[in-house]
Scaffold this motif. Structure first.
Motif, PDB file in Angstrom:
ATOM      1  N   ALA A 114       1.039  -0.961  -0.316  1.00 24.36           N
ATOM      2  CA  ALA A 114       0.161   0.163  -0.002  1.00 24.36           C
ATOM      3  C   ALA A 114       0.632   1.559   0.032  1.00 24.36           C
ATOM      4  CB  ALA A 114      -1.099   0.143   1.159  1.00 24.36           C
ATOM      5  N   ILE A 115       1.642   1.140   0.601  1.00 25.14           N
ATOM      6  CA  ILE A 115       2.898   1.801   0.981  1.00 25.14           C
ATOM      7  C   ILE A 115       3.515   2.663  -0.628  1.00 25.14           C
ATOM      8  CG2 ILE A 115       4.888   3.143   1.855  1.00 25.14           C
ATOM      9  CD1 ILE A 115       3.824   2.193   4.608  1.00 25.14           C
ATOM     10  N   TYR A 116       3.981   1.351  -1.424  1.00 28.49           N
ATOM     11  CA  TYR A 116       4.644   1.685  -2.557  1.00 28.49           C
ATOM     12  C   TYR A 116       3.843   1.970  -3.931  1.00 28.49           C
ATOM     13  CZ  TYR A 116       6.274   0.702  -7.151  1.00 28.49           C
ATOM     14  OH  TYR A 116       6.862  -0.265  -8.040  1.00 28.49           O
ATOM     15  N   VAL A 117       2.242   1.307  -3.453  1.00 30.29           N
ATOM     16  CA  VAL A 117       1.501   2.419  -4.731  1.00 30.29           C
ATOM     17  C   VAL A 117       0.998   3.644  -4.297  1.00 30.29           C
ATOM     18  CG1 VAL A 117      -0.926   1.540  -5.394  1.00 30.29           C
ATOM     19  CG2 VAL A 117       0.488  -0.139  -4.854  1.00 30.29           C
ATOM     20  N   ARG A 118       0.285   3.773  -3.151  1.00 30.06           N
ATOM     21  CA  ARG A 118       0.629   5.400  -2.761  1.00 30.06           C
ATOM     22  C   ARG A 118       1.760   6.206  -2.866  1.00 30.06           C
ATOM     23  NH1 ARG A 118      -2.499   8.992   1.289  1.00 30.06           N
ATOM     24  NH2 ARG A 118      -0.574  10.439   1.378  1.00 30.06           N
ATOM     25  N   LYS A 119       2.783   5.841  -3.066  1.00 30.18           N
ATOM     26  CA  LYS A 119       4.116   6.626  -3.507  1.00 30.18           C
ATOM     27  C   LYS A 119       3.973   6.489  -4.694  1.00 30.18           C
ATOM     28  CE  LYS A 119       8.984   7.412  -2.756  1.00 30.18           C
ATOM     29  NZ  LYS A 119       9.417   7.806  -2.420  1.00 30.18           N
ATOM     30  N   ARG A 120       3.958   6.094  -6.172  1.00 29.06           N
ATOM     31  CA  ARG A 120       4.506   5.444  -6.366  1.00 29.06           C
ATOM     32  C   ARG A 120       3.727   6.403  -7.652  1.00 29.06           C
ATOM     33  NH1 ARG A 120       7.469   4.747 -10.784  1.00 29.06           N
ATOM     34  NH2 ARG A 120       6.694   3.653 -12.637  1.00 29.06           N
ATOM     35  N   TRP A 121       1.823   6.446  -7.087  1.00 34.12           N
ATOM     36  CA  TRP A 121       0.832   7.218  -7.247  1.00 34.12           C
ATOM     37  C   TRP A 121       1.658   9.081  -7.647  1.00 34.12           C
ATOM     38  CZ3 TRP A 121      -3.859   4.094  -6.650  1.00 34.12           C
ATOM     39  CH2 TRP A 121      -4.383   2.827  -8.018  1.00 34.12           C
ATOM     40  N   LYS A 122       1.418   9.202  -6.863  1.00 31.42           N
ATOM     41  CA  LYS A 122       1.915  10.319  -6.201  1.00 31.42           C
ATOM     42  C   LYS A 122       3.178  10.659  -6.766  1.00 31.42           C
ATOM     43  CE  LYS A 122       0.498  11.969  -2.234  1.00 31.42           C
ATOM     44  NZ  LYS A 122       0.173  13.006  -0.765  1.00 31.42           N
TER      45      LYS A 122
END
Length: 137
Positions: free
Chosen positions: A17-25
């Motif tokens: 979840a942290i990776y996906v959030r950082k990637r999208w931001k």
């Protein structure tokens, strides 16, 4: 209470979840444009000028692209031999060419900066050939 398996799965889900959030931001800005100072000027344009510019903008109604530059000036030679007939249904079949002012031929854009951009970045669709695979990226 909690098994090690449940804890590991929970940690893994949090990390994903942290990776996906950082990637999208992550901004879609090239690295060479990052890290520069940004200056903010509040009320850079006064309200009266803002309203005048907005009125002019709304009055224009049509915003032609730079590829249609021949609508605004004439050249001695429209093309140097690269032209192709314009397909009435498909438009220009080569991604590097744009319709001429009369919409009868496909030509390179007459402004050098546009022609260079089309050749460097793959034309109107932004396609680039990947030479290793022999396909478009």
């Amino acid at each position: 209470m909690f098994s090690k398996k449940k804890i590991l799965i929970s940690i893994l889900l949090v990390l994903v979840a942290i990776y996906v959030r950082k990637r999208w931001k992550a901004p879609g800005i090239p690295a060479h444009l990052l890290g520069h100072r940004v200056d903010f000027y509040p009320e850079f344009i006064d309200e009266k000028t803002h309203q005048e510019l907005l009125k002019i903008l709304k009055g224009m109604k049509v915003f032609p692209t730079n590829a249609q530059d021949l609508q605004f000036y004439n050249t001695t030679y429209e093309h140097i031999g690269e032209s192709e007939p314009l397909d009435p249904e498909l438009g220009c079949t080569s991604r590097y060419l744009v319709p001429n002012a009369a919409r009868t031929l496909c030509i390179l854009p007459n402004r050098f900066d546009l022609a260079k951009h089309f050749m460097t970045y793959g034309g109107i669709d932004g396609l680039k050939e990947n030479f290793e695979r022999g396909k478009y990226a």
